[in-house]
Write a protein that holds these residues in place. Structure first.
Motif, PDB file in Angstrom:
ATOM      1  N   GLU A 107      73.051  53.181  -6.115  1.00  0.00           N
ATOM      2  CA  GLU A 107      72.951  51.750  -5.872  1.00  0.00           C
ATOM      3  C   GLU A 107      72.706  50.957  -7.152  1.00  0.00           C
ATOM      4  O   GLU A 107      72.537  49.745  -7.106  1.00  0.00           O
ATOM      5  CB  GLU A 107      71.827  51.466  -4.871  1.00  0.00           C
ATOM      6  CG  GLU A 107      72.146  51.859  -3.447  1.00  0.00           C
ATOM      7  CD  GLU A 107      73.170  50.929  -2.825  1.00  0.00           C
ATOM      8  OE1 GLU A 107      72.807  49.818  -2.420  1.00  0.00           O
ATOM      9  OE2 GLU A 107      74.350  51.316  -2.762  1.00  0.00           O
ATOM     10  N   ARG A 119      70.108  51.344  -9.398  1.00  0.00           N
ATOM     11  CA  ARG A 119      68.722  51.171  -9.815  1.00  0.00           C
ATOM     12  C   ARG A 119      68.294  52.390 -10.621  1.00  0.00           C
ATOM     13  O   ARG A 119      67.566  53.263 -10.126  1.00  0.00           O
ATOM     14  CB  ARG A 119      67.829  50.934  -8.596  1.00  0.00           C
ATOM     15  CG  ARG A 119      68.261  49.740  -7.749  1.00  0.00           C
ATOM     16  CD  ARG A 119      67.180  49.291  -6.778  1.00  0.00           C
ATOM     17  NE  ARG A 119      66.679  50.352  -5.946  1.00  0.00           N
ATOM     18  CZ  ARG A 119      67.253  50.778  -4.825  1.00  0.00           C
ATOM     19  NH1 ARG A 119      68.395  50.234  -4.423  1.00  0.00           N
ATOM     20  NH2 ARG A 119      66.710  51.753  -4.114  1.00  0.00           N
ATOM     21  N   ALA A 146      77.911  50.212  -7.455  1.00  0.00           N
ATOM     22  CA  ALA A 146      77.415  49.470  -6.300  1.00  0.00           C
ATOM     23  C   ALA A 146      77.700  47.976  -6.436  1.00  0.00           C
ATOM     24  O   ALA A 146      78.120  47.325  -5.471  1.00  0.00           O
ATOM     25  CB  ALA A 146      75.919  49.708  -6.128  1.00  0.00           C
ATOM     26  N   GLU A 172      78.943  56.910   1.445  1.00  0.00           N
ATOM     27  CA  GLU A 172      78.566  55.816   0.545  1.00  0.00           C
ATOM     28  C   GLU A 172      77.714  54.763   1.243  1.00  0.00           C
ATOM     29  O   GLU A 172      77.666  53.603   0.833  1.00  0.00           O
ATOM     30  CB  GLU A 172      79.804  55.196  -0.104  1.00  0.00           C
ATOM     31  CG  GLU A 172      80.576  56.195  -0.956  1.00  0.00           C
ATOM     32  CD  GLU A 172      81.722  55.583  -1.726  1.00  0.00           C
ATOM     33  OE1 GLU A 172      81.615  54.406  -2.120  1.00  0.00           O
ATOM     34  OE2 GLU A 172      82.725  56.280  -1.932  1.00  0.00           O
ATOM     35  N   ARG A 173      77.003  55.174   2.270  1.00  0.00           N
ATOM     36  CA  ARG A 173      76.033  54.293   2.930  1.00  0.00           C
ATOM     37  C   ARG A 173      74.666  54.575   2.316  1.00  0.00           C
ATOM     38  O   ARG A 173      73.741  55.082   2.958  1.00  0.00           O
ATOM     39  CB  ARG A 173      76.064  54.525   4.432  1.00  0.00           C
ATOM     40  CG  ARG A 173      77.363  54.061   5.088  1.00  0.00           C
ATOM     41  CD  ARG A 173      77.434  54.405   6.561  1.00  0.00           C
ATOM     42  NE  ARG A 173      76.318  53.868   7.321  1.00  0.00           N
ATOM     43  CZ  ARG A 173      76.173  54.018   8.634  1.00  0.00           C
ATOM     44  NH1 ARG A 173      77.095  54.660   9.321  1.00  0.00           N
ATOM     45  NH2 ARG A 173      75.118  53.528   9.263  1.00  0.00           N
ATOM     46  N   TYR A 174      74.565  54.264   1.039  1.00  0.00           N
ATOM     47  CA  TYR A 174      73.395  54.668   0.265  1.00  0.00           C
ATOM     48  C   TYR A 174      72.123  53.952   0.702  1.00  0.00           C
ATOM     49  O   TYR A 174      71.051  54.555   0.740  1.00  0.00           O
ATOM     50  CB  TYR A 174      73.658  54.415  -1.221  1.00  0.00           C
ATOM     51  CG  TYR A 174      74.771  55.257  -1.771  1.00  0.00           C
ATOM     52  CD1 TYR A 174      74.636  56.636  -1.900  1.00  0.00           C
ATOM     53  CD2 TYR A 174      75.980  54.691  -2.163  1.00  0.00           C
ATOM     54  CE1 TYR A 174      75.658  57.418  -2.394  1.00  0.00           C
ATOM     55  CE2 TYR A 174      77.010  55.471  -2.665  1.00  0.00           C
ATOM     56  CZ  TYR A 174      76.847  56.833  -2.782  1.00  0.00           C
ATOM     57  OH  TYR A 174      77.860  57.608  -3.261  1.00  0.00           O
ATOM     58  N   ALA A 175      72.235  52.686   1.027  1.00  0.00           N
ATOM     59  CA  ALA A 175      71.035  51.946   1.430  1.00  0.00           C
ATOM     60  C   ALA A 175      70.464  52.509   2.735  1.00  0.00           C
ATOM     61  O   ALA A 175      69.248  52.693   2.871  1.00  0.00           O
ATOM     62  CB  ALA A 175      71.362  50.459   1.583  1.00  0.00           C
ATOM     63  N   ASP A 224      77.779  56.677  -9.783  1.00  0.00           N
ATOM     64  CA  ASP A 224      77.087  55.418 -10.061  1.00  0.00           C
ATOM     65  C   ASP A 224      77.890  54.531 -10.996  1.00  0.00           C
ATOM     66  O   ASP A 224      77.469  53.426 -11.300  1.00  0.00           O
ATOM     67  CB  ASP A 224      75.687  55.662 -10.629  1.00  0.00           C
ATOM     68  CG  ASP A 224      75.730  56.386 -11.967  1.00  0.00           C
ATOM     69  OD1 ASP A 224      76.628  57.234 -12.163  1.00  0.00           O
ATOM     70  OD2 ASP A 224      74.865  56.125 -12.819  1.00  0.00           O
ATOM     71  N   GLU A 234      68.902  55.904   1.939  1.00  0.00           N
ATOM     72  CA  GLU A 234      67.650  55.787   1.190  1.00  0.00           C
ATOM     73  C   GLU A 234      66.481  55.461   2.114  1.00  0.00           C
ATOM     74  O   GLU A 234      65.387  56.020   1.965  1.00  0.00           O
ATOM     75  CB  GLU A 234      67.793  54.703   0.121  1.00  0.00           C
ATOM     76  CG  GLU A 234      66.574  54.572  -0.773  1.00  0.00           C
ATOM     77  CD  GLU A 234      66.756  53.510  -1.844  1.00  0.00           C
ATOM     78  OE1 GLU A 234      65.844  53.354  -2.674  1.00  0.00           O
ATOM     79  OE2 GLU A 234      67.805  52.833  -1.854  1.00  0.00           O
TER      80      GLU A 234
END
Length: 982
Positions: free
Chosen positions: A365, A367, A641, A324-327, A619, A330
């Motif tokens: 996240e 978006r 998020a 879950e370290r999406y940023a 999400d 990405e």
């Protein structure tokens, strides 16, 4: 002519998709000798060009000087006629120029050069067989990279057949390393192209040929061979041959460990293979170090302008996604996308794949619009060159279609669902999950509620069965996204049974992750281990039956027979599950629990009691309320998020002096919606099942109304509900007789000796910082230096003695100081105590990798004591036999892990449950010892008066809030305590 080692090395670096192929190789039409003395000058030019191209100086080998050398050879060879045709070295020169073009990412130029070069070599192919096959390999790769995957696969098949013939007719002593390497690279490229076409069985055969050729080229223990083992394992996994896949993946790790020089640039591939394997076996945090080191080596050896480097970025990103370290993921995906596009061109299939990964991270996240735009761009990028590449659709559609539905783009969602279903039907050995997912998404975009319900139930069942196959309990991002879609359907249709079934998969995954080491210790029992493997084999058979049924439904052919077959196999699987649950209930609990039943959950609710599940999926965050009179399922208004960020803000803001009041109220509004409150009705006790970040949320401190300042009368949620937290939906085994003080035996363990010098702890010593569990282990054992820095707990002795006094001297036993040891604890029959309290430090962890599992700190062992280290770990606890109706972990930080995404309650509390304990009282963060003593004692006193344990804790908290103790009204002081049941 030998194959350029530069070319061989660069193809070797392409550890993920490399594709190639072209027209059939013609027989030589002209009698020709490649050593004809009349062409000495050409041979000299050839040697000069190869000397530059094979130079160890990468910049020189790819320089304009090298291009000029090939160009001179090409021009001279065009003038030297052989039977009226240009000398074949003219084609060889162009093939090597195309190799440089391909390495530079100039695929259109590479295709033009290699096509012309092959035409020049074709009449003399048997005289220049390696050059011919090299040219086919380049053309095939470039052709596939530019979108013609089918054409590329056909050419690579032709090249492979020609290579097999060449190997067969050439004496072994005439075959050098570079020839075997070319054979390996052609077969590898062919395998990757076949995979993109969904032809997984054929891809396995091609990848095996690549592996065998690599072994012939450089031996079984070479760093270069490790990638072949791992790539073969990947192909086997895609073909649903998991046992073989695990064998070869572990072979890659073992050989890397034993034979690879740590300073060799190719060690990066070994590190990457090991990291990826670790990530696939549930040890993702550990895998990050290997992957990051691999990227650093690649950066230093091949630079950032290589495909090899871009694949490293993408691999690291795919490991960060399930964490879950999406940023972070990405950022890596977008860097890789730019790199792939810069090397392979605007329609690079690898850039499309990286973009699709970045899109899924953006969706997670919150978006959605940006995610949809990226998904569509990824599809368009590949389809611009070919409509045969099904791999990208399998990656994109499961995320894109629910996003389109949520965005209200009905027509686009229906078109995408139809394409997904059509492409999935064409895959050989398509896994059950995408088949079931395609069917559900088609039904979701349709207008038949019955079909939607049936397909959603089937997908939930396939996902549930799939978790049985994973000993670590981990869900992939694809599985989490699929569960999110099922929950969205359940919320849309208000199908609480479907929601409960799906949420149980999410909760069970967290439980299994938290108890991975506990489960591993249990299955060392030969009887249980054999039964578990047998169940997994039966589930594989069931999955295959699911695939056949789903294919039959998709094609409307043979449905009745497929249904009957599936029903028969499902009955066998359920019988085996029931038998294991009967004979080994503790393993079932540790592995996630049995499938819940809505009627049973409702029946388990006591008078004035309700249940609330709070589940982040992919999400979205989904809420399920079950009261005695009704149920309600809905998706929270904020996306996952945003809500996770709220939880993080609230937790990080907590101090003895205050907290983020706005976040506390916002979370209340998001979770306790009008629909949820209506379903909860007049319940006064609330059982909460939280997962993910919500497992670290102290629900009692949520604010029902905004406040200007904290007072004794602040409207905390704890005033509305007595709260019990449970990790899953288990309904049995917790309706014990309420503890009564009279006759109960009490055991208190705490105030252990300090590790510094094994003398009683100095309560005046400065307090240290409590670290994550991994900080207290080193090289497979405890780190006594770190343990010596733990702060003292001066109130623990007072707490233990006060509670012991309530039970009476005849019914209380205390293990304090040197007696608070592993040895003294193991000497006791713990089944004879009704209440057990630990008043010491609790060490927690996130992923519980290796020995770094959660533990309670006891006194350091004597030098003569073997097999003890002063830490009572979760897996050690689970092996005990505890009969206590109640275990109190009055220790610092025993509830959750060391970050917001830690598995449910770290496994420490659950380990006591599996050892036989009833309810547990634990804490969310390091607790002030005087507050811990107060809450513990008041809760025990309340329970002794006959109050339900949740109510006893509620009243203890409220009494502390209303007391005159310093800062007692602040939630930092009273809110960390939770009652954990079932």
């Amino acid at each position: 002519m030998q194959l350029s080692t530069r070319y061989a090395a660069m193809l070797l670096a392409l550890s993920v998709p490399t594709h190639a192929a072209s027209a059939a190789a013609p027989a030589s039409a002209v009698a020709f000798s490649p050593t004809d003395p009349r062409h000495v000058r050409l041979y000299s030019l050839e040697r000069q060009a190869f000397a530059l191209f094979d130079n160890d100086d990468y910049a020189l080998s790819m320089s304009q000087k090298t291009r000029d050398a090939w160009t001179r050879l090409h021009a001279a060879a065009l003038k030297a006629k052989v039977a009226g045709k240009p000398h074949p070295l003219a084609g060889v020169a162009l093939i090597n120029l195309s190799s440089m073009d391909q390495i530079d990412g100039k695929n259109p130029d590479a295709l033009a050069h290699v096509t012309e070069g092959l035409a020049l070599v074709a009449p003399f192919a048997d005289a220049y067989p390696v050059a011919w096959m090299q040219g086919l390999s380049i053309k095939g790769y470039v052709q596939a990279a530019l979108g013609d995957v089918t054409g590329g696969a056909d050419i690579l098949a032709q090249a492979s057949r020609y290579m097999d013939g060449y190997i067969a007719r050439t004496p072994p002593d005439k075959l050098d390393e570079s020839t075997h390497m070319l054979r390996s690279n052609i077969a590898f490229s062919h395998a990757q192209a076949l995979t993109r076409l969904g032809r997984n069985d054929e891809a396995v055969d091609a990848q095996r040929a690549s592996m065998e050729a690599r072994i012939a080229a450089v031996g079984p223990n070479s760093p270069d061979t490790i990638g072949s083992y791992y790539n073969y394992a990947q192909m086997l996994q895609r073909a649903d041959r998991d046992v073989e896949a695990e064998k070869y993946a572990r072979m890659a790790v073992d050989i890397a460990t034993d034979h690879v020089d740590r300073k060799h640039p190719s060690y990066a591939r070994a590190l990457e293979a090991l990291g990826l394997l670790l990530s696939r076996t549930g040890r993702r945090n550990e895998s990050l170090d290997y992957l990051q080191r691999a990227i650093a080596i690649k950066r230093d050896t091949v630079g950032t302008s290589s495909l090899y480097f871009q694949f490293g970025l993408q691999n690291l990103g795919t490991v960060l996604l399930p964490l879950e370290r999406y940023a972070d993921a990405e950022t890596l995906f977008m860097e890789a996308e730019r790199g792939f596009r810069g090397i392979e061109g605007d329609n690079s299939p690898q850039s499309a794949r990286a973009l699709a990964f970045a899109a899924s991270a953006a969706l997670a996240e919150g978006r959605r619009d940006q995610a949809i735009e990226r998904f569509n761009a990824a599809l368009a990028r590949v389809r611009a060159g070919s409509d045969k590449d099904r791999d990208i659709g399998q990656r994109v559609y499961p995320y894109l279609i629910p996003a389109l539905i949520a965005a209200g783009q009905g027509e686009a969602s229906r078109a995408a669902a139809a394409a997904f279903a059509a492409e999935t039907r064409q895959l050989d050995n398509a896994p059950a999950i995408p088949l079931a997912q395609a069917a559900m998404l088609s039904a979701w975009t349709g207008s038949d509620p019955a079909k939607l319900h049936e397909s959603a139930e089937r997908l939930a069942g396939v996902l549930r069965d799939g978790t049985v196959m994973n000993d670590n309990g981990e869900l992939t991002e694809e599985q989490r996204a699929a569960l999110d879609a099922v929950l969205a359907v359940a919320a849309q249709t208000q199908d609480a049974a479907l929601a409960l079934d799906t949420m149980a998969v999410l909760a069970g995954s967290r439980i299994a992750q938290a108890n991975r080491l506990v489960s591993q210790r249990m299955v060392t029992d030969p009887g249980l281990g054999g039964r578990v493997r047998s169940l997994q084999d039966k589930v594989k058979t069931l999955e295959a039956a699911d695939r056949r049924l789903l294919k039959a439904l998709a094609t409307d052919n043979g449905v009745a027979a497929a249904r009957a077959e599936r029903a028969t196999i499902a009955a066998v699987v359920e019988a085996e599950r029931a038998a294991i649950a009967r004979d080994y209930p503790r393993w079932v609990d540790a592995h996630g629990g049995a499938q819940p039943d809505l009627a049973a959950v409702r029946a388990s609710l006591g008078q004035g009691e309700a249940l609330l599940a709070v589940m982040p999926a992919f999400d979205g965050v989904y809420l399920l309320a079950v009261g005695t009179d009704g149920t309600h399922i809905e998706r929270a208004g904020m996306d996952r998020a945003a809500l996770v960020a709220l939880v993080g803000r609230l937790r990080s803001s907590l101090t003895p002096a205050g907290f983020d009041q706005s976040s506390a109220h916002d979370l209340y509004r998001q979770i306790f919606t009008p629909g949820i409150l209506t379903a909860l009705g007049q319940a006064r006790t609330l059982r909460i099942v939280p997962t993910g970040a919500f497992a670290s949320l102290p629900f009692g401190m949520l604010l029902q109304h905004p406040v200007a300042a904290v007072t004794r009368h602040t409207p905390w949620l704890i005033r509305r509900f007595a709260i019990e937290v449970q990790p899953g939906f288990a309904t049995g085994g917790d309706r014990r007789r309420q503890m009564a003080m009279r006759g109960q035996r009490f055991l208190g363990i705490g105030a252990p000796l300090a590790f510094a010098d094994a003398k009683p702890a100095d309560v005046t010593r400065g307090t240290g910082a409590l670290l994550a569990a991994s900080s207290y282990f080193r090289n497979g054992g405890t780190d006594t230096r770190a343990l010596s820095q733990l702060p003292p707990l001066p109130g623990s002795v007072t707490e233990l003695r006060a509670i012991a006094h309530r039970f009476g001297s005849d019914h209380a036993t205390l293990l304090i100081g040197a007696d608070a040891s592993e040895a003294r604890l193991r000497d006791r029959d713990l089944s004879s105590y009704g209440v057990i309290l630990f008043a010491t430090h609790g060490l927690v962890s996130g992923e519980m990798e290796g020995v770094a599992e959660p533990a309670l700190v006891l006194s350091p062992p004597d030098a003569a004591t073997a097999g003890e280290d002063g830490l009572l770990t979760a897996s050690e606890v689970a092996s005990m036999r505890i009969g206590a109706d109640w275990v109190i972990l009055s220790a610092c930080n025993t509830a959750a892990g060391n970050d917001a995404q830690a598995p449910a309650y770290s496994g420490l509390a659950q380990a006591f449950r599996y050892a036989g304990a009833g309810s547990l009282l634990v804490s969310h963060w390091p607790v002030r010892d005087d507050a811990s003593a107060f809450v513990t004692l008041e809760t025990v006193k309340g329970a002794a008066r006959g109050l339900p344990r949740a109510v006893a804790l509620q009243r203890a908290m409220l009494k502390l809030i209303g007391s005159k103790r310093p800062d007692a009204a602040q939630p930092y002081i009273w809110a960390p305590f939770i009652l954990m049941g079932r």
